[in-house]
Write an enzyme that holds these catalytic residues in place. Structure first.
Site, PDB file in Angstrom:
ATOM      1  N   ASN A   9      -6.477  -1.155   1.457  1.00 39.03           N
ATOM      2  CA  ASN A   9      -5.752  -0.982   0.194  1.00 39.03           C
ATOM      3  C   ASN A   9      -6.484   0.075  -0.645  1.00 39.03           C
ATOM      4  O   ASN A   9      -7.505  -0.205  -1.252  1.00 39.03           O
ATOM      5  CB  ASN A   9      -5.712  -2.330  -0.539  1.00 39.03           C
ATOM      6  CG  ASN A   9      -5.007  -2.244  -1.879  1.00 39.03           C
ATOM      7  OD1 ASN A   9      -4.373  -1.235  -2.186  1.00 39.03           O
ATOM      8  ND2 ASN A   9      -5.114  -3.298  -2.678  1.00 39.03           N
ATOM      9  N   TRP A  10      -5.909   1.286  -0.638  1.00 41.48           N
ATOM     10  CA  TRP A  10      -6.572   2.388  -1.359  1.00 41.48           C
ATOM     11  C   TRP A  10      -6.408   2.252  -2.873  1.00 41.48           C
ATOM     12  O   TRP A  10      -6.994   3.003  -3.634  1.00 41.48           O
ATOM     13  CB  TRP A  10      -5.989   3.726  -0.913  1.00 41.48           C
ATOM     14  CG  TRP A  10      -6.376   4.165   0.470  1.00 41.48           C
ATOM     15  CD1 TRP A  10      -7.153   3.495   1.380  1.00 41.48           C
ATOM     16  CD2 TRP A  10      -6.014   5.404   1.120  1.00 41.48           C
ATOM     17  NE1 TRP A  10      -7.291   4.217   2.538  1.00 41.48           N
ATOM     18  CE2 TRP A  10      -6.606   5.393   2.403  1.00 41.48           C
ATOM     19  CE3 TRP A  10      -5.253   6.507   0.744  1.00 41.48           C
ATOM     20  CZ2 TRP A  10      -6.452   6.452   3.312  1.00 41.48           C
ATOM     21  CZ3 TRP A  10      -5.094   7.557   1.644  1.00 41.48           C
ATOM     22  CH2 TRP A  10      -5.687   7.533   2.905  1.00 41.48           C
ATOM     23  N   LYS A  11      -5.550   1.359  -3.307  1.00 41.56           N
ATOM     24  CA  LYS A  11      -5.255   1.188  -4.743  1.00 41.56           C
ATOM     25  C   LYS A  11      -4.857   2.540  -5.357  1.00 41.56           C
ATOM     26  O   LYS A  11      -4.136   3.294  -4.709  1.00 41.56           O
ATOM     27  CB  LYS A  11      -6.441   0.540  -5.452  1.00 41.56           C
ATOM     28  CG  LYS A  11      -6.842  -0.777  -4.764  1.00 41.56           C
ATOM     29  CD  LYS A  11      -7.798  -1.604  -5.543  1.00 41.56           C
ATOM     30  CE  LYS A  11      -8.122  -2.869  -4.746  1.00 41.56           C
ATOM     31  NZ  LYS A  11      -8.973  -3.801  -5.469  1.00 41.56           N
ATOM     32  N   HIS A  97      -0.328  -8.586  -5.451  1.00 40.80           N
ATOM     33  CA  HIS A  97      -1.779  -8.392  -5.611  1.00 40.80           C
ATOM     34  C   HIS A  97      -2.190  -8.831  -7.019  1.00 40.80           C
ATOM     35  O   HIS A  97      -1.451  -8.614  -7.986  1.00 40.80           O
ATOM     36  CB  HIS A  97      -2.128  -6.925  -5.370  1.00 40.80           C
ATOM     37  CG  HIS A  97      -3.605  -6.699  -5.228  1.00 40.80           C
ATOM     38  ND1 HIS A  97      -4.443  -6.638  -6.321  1.00 40.80           N
ATOM     39  CD2 HIS A  97      -4.395  -6.567  -4.133  1.00 40.80           C
ATOM     40  CE1 HIS A  97      -5.682  -6.462  -5.890  1.00 40.80           C
ATOM     41  NE2 HIS A  97      -5.693  -6.412  -4.573  1.00 40.80           N
ATOM     42  N   GLU A 161      -7.058 -14.070  -1.576  1.00 42.02           N
ATOM     43  CA  GLU A 161      -7.918 -13.151  -2.308  1.00 42.02           C
ATOM     44  C   GLU A 161      -8.411 -13.789  -3.613  1.00 42.02           C
ATOM     45  O   GLU A 161      -7.708 -13.723  -4.634  1.00 42.02           O
ATOM     46  CB  GLU A 161      -7.126 -11.891  -2.658  1.00 42.02           C
ATOM     47  CG  GLU A 161      -6.706 -11.078  -1.462  1.00 42.02           C
ATOM     48  CD  GLU A 161      -6.813  -9.596  -1.760  1.00 42.02           C
ATOM     49  OE1 GLU A 161      -7.543  -8.913  -1.052  1.00 42.02           O
ATOM     50  OE2 GLU A 161      -6.202  -9.148  -2.739  1.00 42.02           O
ATOM     51  N   GLY A 167     -13.432  -6.580  -5.903  1.00 47.44           N
ATOM     52  CA  GLY A 167     -14.125  -5.440  -6.512  1.00 47.44           C
ATOM     53  C   GLY A 167     -15.422  -5.786  -7.214  1.00 47.44           C
ATOM     54  O   GLY A 167     -15.915  -5.012  -8.034  1.00 47.44           O
ATOM     55  N   SER A 199     -14.314  -8.104  -1.683  1.00 41.91           N
ATOM     56  CA  SER A 199     -15.681  -7.662  -1.387  1.00 41.91           C
ATOM     57  C   SER A 199     -16.034  -7.764   0.096  1.00 41.91           C
ATOM     58  O   SER A 199     -17.162  -8.104   0.457  1.00 41.91           O
ATOM     59  CB  SER A 199     -16.695  -8.439  -2.226  1.00 41.91           C
ATOM     60  OG  SER A 199     -16.513  -8.159  -3.595  1.00 41.91           O
ATOM     61  N   GLY A 220     -10.546  -3.265  -0.062  1.00 44.73           N
ATOM     62  CA  GLY A 220     -10.297  -2.304  -1.126  1.00 44.73           C
ATOM     63  C   GLY A 220     -11.390  -1.241  -1.071  1.00 44.73           C
ATOM     64  O   GLY A 220     -11.302  -0.271  -0.310  1.00 44.73           O
ATOM     65  N   GLY A 221     -12.455  -1.465  -1.835  1.00 44.25           N
ATOM     66  CA  GLY A 221     -13.550  -0.500  -1.947  1.00 44.25           C
ATOM     67  C   GLY A 221     -14.058   0.016  -0.608  1.00 44.25           C
ATOM     68  O   GLY A 221     -14.248   1.231  -0.434  1.00 44.25           O
TER      69      GLY A 221
HETATM   70  P1  PGA Z   1     -12.270  -5.116  -2.717  1.00 41.97           P
HETATM   71  O1  PGA Z   1     -10.718  -5.256  -3.023  1.00 41.97           O
HETATM   72  O2  PGA Z   1     -12.418  -5.077  -1.221  1.00 41.97           O
HETATM   73  O3  PGA Z   1     -12.672  -3.845  -3.374  1.00 41.97           O
HETATM   74  O4  PGA Z   1     -12.933  -6.314  -3.287  1.00 41.97           O
HETATM   75  C1  PGA Z   1      -9.918  -6.101  -2.260  1.00 41.97           C
HETATM   76  C2  PGA Z   1      -8.531  -6.146  -2.814  1.00 41.97           C
HETATM   77  O5  PGA Z   1      -8.296  -5.896  -3.984  1.00 41.97           O
HETATM   78  O6  PGA Z   1      -7.600  -6.436  -2.081  1.00 41.97           O
END
Ligand code: PGA
Length: 239
Positions: A9-11, A97, A161, A167, A199, A220-221
């Site tokens: 998920n590149w957001k 999300h 999640e 994050g 995370s 995400g990250g």
């Molecule tokens: P993260 O994000 O891996 O940066 O914690 C995960 C997400 O928002 O799906």
């Protein structure tokens, strides 16, 4: 063997098309040699057409959107429909999300409508929940398909999640995640793959699959950091 699903998920990243192409091409390269993982890249909407035109030769890389609307077309300024995504060659869509629940004030009712519209259109929705109360009622009742066919429903994926882990670099412990996965499974009236997100990194990734029993992961990250992403895939390849 069933592939482990890894959703990137590149957001709202990267800021330029050049950056998106670079990240996408590096990701594609890194996937070569990885056999038991299917990667779903979820870039911002604006990059989907161009990435969709270059994705075709990679069976283990798929495209996903980060959201969709529930209507097919019409006077809904700013919205993107499941039909538009499907026409573009997009296979997956993240729905509900926690960042959309928080910043766009999406409610369970809206998320439910999006979920059904995506399933009707043949997309594979990844429904994000942070607790069992967010599981739609129709997934809990035996024999209740809520107007969907069993086949349409079979594309559904759930992602657990926990907000405290998103994050923050504070992942949910493997033990706790496992307990919640089991609770979610017990509530469902159908067999639905469950992913973990929050995370995730190359070090904790294997634990969520091997010990906690998840079917895949939502990153995400770590999906924006190409070295970390490759390492995550490599570690999963050995599971
Ligand atoms: P993260 O994000 O891996 O940066 O914690 C995960 C997400 O928002 O799906």
């Amino acid at each position: 063997m069933k592939k482990i699903l890894v959703v990137a998920n590149w957001k709202c990243n990267p800021a330029t098309l050049k950056g998106a192409k670079l990240l996408f091409n590096s990701t594609k390269k890194g996937i070569k040699g990885i056999k038991n993982v299917e990667v779903v890249i979820c870039p911002p909407f604006v990059y989907l057409p161009i990435l969709s035109s270059v994705i075709s030769h990679q069976p283990l890389v798929k495209l996903g959107a980060q959201d969709c609307f529930w209507q097919e077309k019409g006077a809904f300024t700013g919205e993107i429909s499941p039909a538009m995504l499907k026409n573009l060659g997009v296979d997956y869509v993240i729905i509900g999300h926690s960042e959309r629940r928080k910043y766009q004030k999406e409610t369970d009712e809206m998320i439910n409508k999006k979920l059904k519209a995506a399933l009707k259109q043949g997309l594979k929705p990844i429904l994000c929940i942070e607790n069992v109360s967010q599981i739609p009622k129709f997934l809990k009742k035996r024999g209740d398909f809520s107007g969907l066919t069993e086949k349409e429903l079979s594309s559904l994926i759930i992602a657990y999640e926990p907000i405290s882990a998103i994050g923050t670099n504070k992942p949910c412990s493997i033990d706790k995640a496992k307990k919640i996965r089991i609770t979610i499974e017990e509530k469902l009236n159908k067999n639905i793959p469950i992913l973990y997100g929050g995370s995730v990194n190359s070090e904790n990734t294997v634990g969520y699959i091997r010990e906690a029993g998840f079917s895949g992961l939502l990153l995400g990250g770590a999906s924006l950091n190409i070295q970390e992403f490759f390492q995550t895939l490599k570690n999963l390849n050995l599971v």
